[in-house]
Design a protein around this motif. Structure first.
Motif, PDB file in Angstrom:
ATOM      1  N   LYS A 139      -6.493  43.998 -11.930  1.00 23.32           N
ATOM      2  CA  LYS A 139      -7.762  43.587 -12.527  1.00 23.32           C
ATOM      3  C   LYS A 139      -7.949  42.076 -12.408  1.00 23.32           C
ATOM      4  N   MET A 140      -6.913  41.313 -12.745  1.00 18.55           N
ATOM      5  CA  MET A 140      -6.991  39.861 -12.618  1.00 18.55           C
ATOM      6  C   MET A 140      -7.069  39.451 -11.155  1.00 18.55           C
ATOM      7  N   CYS A 141      -6.423  40.198 -10.275  1.00 17.70           N
ATOM      8  CA  CYS A 141      -6.494  39.894  -8.843  1.00 17.70           C
ATOM      9  C   CYS A 141      -7.931  40.010  -8.341  1.00 17.70           C
ATOM     10  N   ARG A 142      -8.633  41.047  -8.775  1.00  9.67           N
ATOM     11  CA  ARG A 142     -10.036  41.196  -8.374  1.00  9.67           C
ATOM     12  C   ARG A 142     -10.886  40.049  -8.905  1.00  9.67           C
ATOM     13  N   ILE A 143     -10.618  39.645 -10.152  1.00 11.63           N
ATOM     14  CA  ILE A 143     -11.372  38.533 -10.743  1.00 11.63           C
ATOM     15  C   ILE A 143     -11.138  37.245  -9.953  1.00 11.63           C
ATOM     16  N   LEU A 144      -9.883  36.990  -9.575  1.00  9.32           N
ATOM     17  CA  LEU A 144      -9.564  35.786  -8.815  1.00  9.32           C
ATOM     18  C   LEU A 144     -10.216  35.805  -7.431  1.00  9.32           C
ATOM     19  N   VAL A 145     -10.272  36.974  -6.819  1.00  3.87           N
ATOM     20  CA  VAL A 145     -10.935  37.080  -5.510  1.00  3.87           C
ATOM     21  C   VAL A 145     -12.415  36.750  -5.640  1.00  3.87           C
ATOM     22  N   LEU A 146     -13.061  37.305  -6.665  1.00  6.93           N
ATOM     23  CA  LEU A 146     -14.481  37.018  -6.879  1.00  6.93           C
ATOM     24  C   LEU A 146     -14.708  35.534  -7.178  1.00  6.93           C
ATOM     25  N   LEU A 147     -13.817  34.937  -7.994  1.00  4.01           N
ATOM     26  CA  LEU A 147     -13.943  33.512  -8.292  1.00  4.01           C
ATOM     27  C   LEU A 147     -13.781  32.673  -7.034  1.00  4.01           C
ATOM     28  N   SER A 148     -12.793  33.014  -6.212  1.00  2.40           N
ATOM     29  CA  SER A 148     -12.534  32.242  -4.999  1.00  2.40           C
ATOM     30  C   SER A 148     -13.703  32.327  -4.024  1.00  2.40           C
ATOM     31  N   PHE A 149     -14.178  33.547  -3.760  1.00  8.27           N
ATOM     32  CA  PHE A 149     -15.304  33.713  -2.848  1.00  8.27           C
ATOM     33  C   PHE A 149     -16.574  33.072  -3.410  1.00  8.27           C
ATOM     34  N   GLY A 150     -16.828  33.303  -4.702  1.00 10.49           N
ATOM     35  CA  GLY A 150     -18.027  32.730  -5.309  1.00 10.49           C
ATOM     36  C   GLY A 150     -18.019  31.216  -5.297  1.00 10.49           C
ATOM     37  N   LEU A 151     -16.837  30.624  -5.543  1.00 14.80           N
ATOM     38  CA  LEU A 151     -16.741  29.169  -5.531  1.00 14.80           C
ATOM     39  C   LEU A 151     -16.996  28.611  -4.133  1.00 14.80           C
ATOM     40  N   SER A 152     -16.481  29.282  -3.120  1.00 14.53           N
ATOM     41  CA  SER A 152     -16.698  28.817  -1.749  1.00 14.53           C
ATOM     42  C   SER A 152     -18.158  28.946  -1.336  1.00 14.53           C
ATOM     43  N   VAL A 153     -18.782  30.070  -1.687  1.00 10.44           N
ATOM     44  CA  VAL A 153     -20.189  30.258  -1.339  1.00 10.44           C
ATOM     45  C   VAL A 153     -21.073  29.261  -2.082  1.00 10.44           C
ATOM     46  N   PHE A 154     -20.779  29.057  -3.369  1.00  9.66           N
ATOM     47  CA  PHE A 154     -21.555  28.089  -4.142  1.00  9.66           C
ATOM     48  C   PHE A 154     -21.409  26.679  -3.565  1.00  9.66           C
ATOM     49  N   THR A 155     -20.209  26.361  -3.096  1.00 14.64           N
ATOM     50  CA  THR A 155     -19.985  25.044  -2.489  1.00 14.64           C
ATOM     51  C   THR A 155     -20.800  24.878  -1.223  1.00 14.64           C
ATOM     52  N   LEU A 156     -20.879  25.937  -0.409  1.00 10.88           N
ATOM     53  CA  LEU A 156     -21.691  25.860   0.802  1.00 10.88           C
ATOM     54  C   LEU A 156     -23.167  25.621   0.482  1.00 10.88           C
ATOM     55  N   ILE A 157     -23.624  26.186  -0.638  1.00 15.21           N
ATOM     56  CA  ILE A 157     -25.043  26.068  -0.985  1.00 15.21           C
ATOM     57  C   ILE A 157     -25.355  24.745  -1.657  1.00 15.21           C
ATOM     58  N   ALA A 158     -24.497  24.337  -2.614  1.00 15.30           N
ATOM     59  CA  ALA A 158     -24.847  23.213  -3.493  1.00 15.30           C
ATOM     60  C   ALA A 158     -24.039  21.950  -3.242  1.00 15.30           C
ATOM     61  N   SER A 159     -23.183  21.929  -2.239  1.00 17.83           N
ATOM     62  CA  SER A 159     -22.308  20.767  -2.056  1.00 17.83           C
ATOM     63  C   SER A 159     -23.003  19.671  -1.281  1.00 17.83           C
ATOM     64  N   ARG A 160     -22.422  18.498  -1.366  1.00 16.80           N
ATOM     65  CA  ARG A 160     -22.879  17.372  -0.554  1.00 16.80           C
ATOM     66  C   ARG A 160     -21.850  17.134   0.556  1.00 16.80           C
ATOM     67  N   ALA A 161     -22.323  16.852   1.739  1.00 16.96           N
ATOM     68  CA  ALA A 161     -21.436  16.667   2.879  1.00 16.96           C
ATOM     69  C   ALA A 161     -20.768  15.298   2.814  1.00 16.96           C
ATOM     70  N   VAL A 162     -19.439  15.275   2.933  1.00 13.91           N
ATOM     71  CA  VAL A 162     -18.662  14.043   2.984  1.00 13.91           C
ATOM     72  C   VAL A 162     -17.938  14.027   4.318  1.00 13.91           C
ATOM     73  N   ASN A 188     -20.765  18.349  -7.566  1.00 13.63           N
ATOM     74  CA  ASN A 188     -20.884  17.444  -8.711  1.00 13.63           C
ATOM     75  C   ASN A 188     -21.236  18.248  -9.953  1.00 13.63           C
ATOM     76  N   ILE A 189     -20.402  18.114 -10.977  1.00 11.23           N
ATOM     77  CA  ILE A 189     -20.618  18.793 -12.260  1.00 11.23           C
ATOM     78  C   ILE A 189     -20.461  17.762 -13.360  1.00 11.23           C
ATOM     79  N   GLY A 190     -21.555  17.474 -14.066  1.00 14.91           N
ATOM     80  CA  GLY A 190     -21.494  16.530 -15.171  1.00 14.91           C
ATOM     81  C   GLY A 190     -21.072  15.137 -14.765  1.00 14.91           C
ATOM     82  N   GLY A 191     -21.490  14.696 -13.585  1.00 12.44           N
ATOM     83  CA  GLY A 191     -21.114  13.364 -13.118  1.00 12.44           C
ATOM     84  C   GLY A 191     -19.741  13.288 -12.506  1.00 12.44           C
ATOM     85  N   MET A 192     -19.005  14.410 -12.427  1.00 14.48           N
ATOM     86  CA  MET A 192     -17.664  14.445 -11.830  1.00 14.48           C
ATOM     87  C   MET A 192     -17.712  15.196 -10.509  1.00 14.48           C
TER      88      MET A 192
END
Length: 546
Positions: free
Chosen positions: A150-173, A181-185
């Motif tokens: 159960k936790m393995c599935r949650i971690l997979v969803l978190l990992s994929f979701g974080l990567s996809v969100f980064t592709l959409i909302a990230s700034r290129a460096v 950027n979250i809260g100035g960090m």
């Protein structure tokens, strides 16, 4: 009586706590803690000679706090103190180097002093990282559910979701999209992906003695998706590191060695196909063909050229001394100026606090000191291997091996790249490079490794047969309905048709489109039926002649 038992338990726990406290303080007096504190003071003398004594003075209190509290915590849980000693030494070296380079920046830009305490950012990173390490170590010792599917599935969803969100909302460096950027960090999400990947791999391959085929396929599929997402972010340093960890898990935790050999062969073929595809698409793009100029091909070629250029300018950086070869040439200059014992003349290195931190260390402290630092990394890795061999539980072995190999592989990649032994990749040197996300994850990894080395009460290898893709009630009902339809709806009998083609008599059931009677199988039975039919026809013919 219950009150007496509760009082007895309370007295026992209090007595045990006092005993652990006394033992921890005894270890202070008879252990190497005093030597570590003296090393941190000696580092202050070196930094003060470089003119950065005031910045280091603001950091030394936090170093003392981390050293004393971590030693006490490790003593209480009976963790591996050698891993802790290596981590504290590396953290001290990293603090010393970052303070020196911060002072160099202040000399160039005196207005930086007006912004406040120069060490404030580093102090915050250390405090957050150390707090996270303590929470991770304490949570790992008690949180058995982390090894479940159960936790393995949650971690997979978190990992994929974080990567996809980064592709959409990230700034290129630097053409790399791995920061949000979250809260100035600013947070580098690929560092968290590394952490999740080890826990996912340990849950899939480390909770059973022989992982099922479905778990192995899921592990390969997750790895492929992660690699593709990292490639889409142009994060090739983390992608290379993840491939090394993938091969480590395949070699150590899949019993059949043939799987590892086949994996290496398939990866070699895929690399060859990528190279051939890149060359052909480049020719089509030069010719103006749509196959080479469409957006997908352009994206592929931009990343392909980025990797190819790293190999080209690694072999001959003078081809583009002011462009792609600039970092390597400056790194070589720093190493030559540093010599064996360092120099006071400073070369203006690009990204010296992160990617090229090892040449910066050689230039300021000398090759001898840099070799000693690398030797500390080797000692930590060997102690992690020793922990892997001695640990009885397979899941704890998997998590410990994943983290210790990740830290060591990361060290090898960045040191070899920055010294010209291989193409340079944009990853950090653990505990030495600056970077809040990287330092945070490094603290967590070491904290979990120390927790694993202690007497963890729960076992991760439970021989649980639950698979990653669990059939829920809705899917089970759909499968049952499909089986019901298959059993009750008439359909053409292919085996009867095959029998007719081979010369056998079609049965009445076969002619009506129903199933063949039981006991009739293709091959042997059909052959016997054919021979029997021929014998019947021959006998009938003889009777007619008579």
């Amino acid at each position: 009586m219950n009150n007496e038992m509760q009082t007895g338990r309370k007295a026992f726990s209090t007595e045990r706590f006092v005993w652990e406290l006394q033992r921890a303080f005894y270890s202070f007096r008879n252990g190497p803690v005093l030597a570590i504190l003296l090393f941190q003071i000696a580092a202050f003398i070196v930094v003060h000679a470089k003119g950065a004594g005031s910045i280091y003075r603001d950091m030394i209190g936090i170093l003392f706090l981390i050293t004393l509290v971590s030693w006490f915590f490790t003593s209480v849980i009976h963790g591996n103190k050698k891993i802790l000693i290596c981590a504290l030494i590396l953290l001290t070296v990293g603090t010393m180097l970052q303070c020196i380079m911060e002072q160099e920046q202040i000399i160039k830009n005196p207005e930086l002093l007006e912004a406040g305490n120069p060490a404030a950012g580093l102090q915050l990173q250390y405090l957050l990282g150390f707090a996270a390490a303590c929470v991770a170590a304490g949570g790992y010792r008690r949180w058995k559910q982390i090894s479940g599917m159960k936790m393995c599935r949650i971690l997979v969803l978190l990992s994929f979701g974080l990567s996809v969100f980064t592709l959409i909302a990230s700034r290129a460096v630097g053409n790399v999209r791995n920061w949000i950027n979250i809260g100035g960090m600013s947070i580098q999400t690929t560092e968290l992906v590394k952490l999740f990947y080890v826990l996912i791999a340990a849950a899939l391959l480390g909770t059973t003695e022989k992982p099922s085929k479905q778990r192995i396929r899921v592990f390969y599929g997750i790895t492929v998706v992660e690699i593709l997402l990292l490639a889409a972010q142009s994060e090739f340093g983390t992608m290379l590191l993840l491939l090394f960890i993938f091969l480590t898990f395949v070699f150590l935790f899949i019993p059949d060695i043939r799987v590892f050999i086949k994996t290496i062969a398939v990866m070699a073929v895929l690399v060859f196909l990528v190279i051939v595809t890149g060359i052909q698409l480049g020719r089509l793009q030069d010719a103006g063909s749509f196959l080479g100029t469409n957006p997908l091909s352009s994206f592929f070629l931009s990343n392909f050229d980025k990797i190819a250029n790293r190999f080209i300018y690694w072999l001959d950086p003078e081809k583009d001394a002011l462009g792609l070869g600039y970092q390597l040439l400056k790194a070589r200059e720093s190493i030559l100026l540093g010599g064996w014992f360092g120099t006071s003349s400073v070369t203006d290195l690009p990204v010296k606090t992160s990617d090229l931190v090892y040449p910066a260390l050689i230039q300021r402290c000398g090759m001898v000191f840099a070799i000693l630092v690398f030797f500390i990394f080797i000692l930590m890795w060997l102690e992690g291997i020793r922990l892997f061999i001695r640990k009885a539980d397979r899941y704890h072995q998997a998590v410990g091996a994943g983290f210790v190999f990740m830290l060591f592989d990361q060290t090898l990649i960045i040191i070899a790249g920055s010294t010209g032994l291989c193409p340079l990749t944009g990853i950090t040197l653990p505990f030495i490079s600056s970077g809040g996300s990287s330092l945070f994850v490094t603290f967590v990894m070491v904290g979990v490794m120390i927790a694993i080395s202690s007497n963890v009460k729960w076992k991760g290898m439970t021989y649980d047969e639950e698979e990653f893709f669990k059939e829920n009630a809705v899917i089970a009902k759909c499968h049952a309905y499909l089986r019901h339809l298959n059993d009750h709806i008439p359909h053409p009998d292919l085996r009867a048709a095959a029998g007719r083609l081979r010369g056998g008599r079609p049965t009445e059931a076969g002619s009506k489109g129903k199933h063949v009677s039981k006991g009739v199988r293709p091959g042997k039975n059909f052959g016997q039926r054919g021979k029997h039919s021929r014998r019947v026809r021959k006998t009938a013919g003889k009777k007619n002649v008579q």
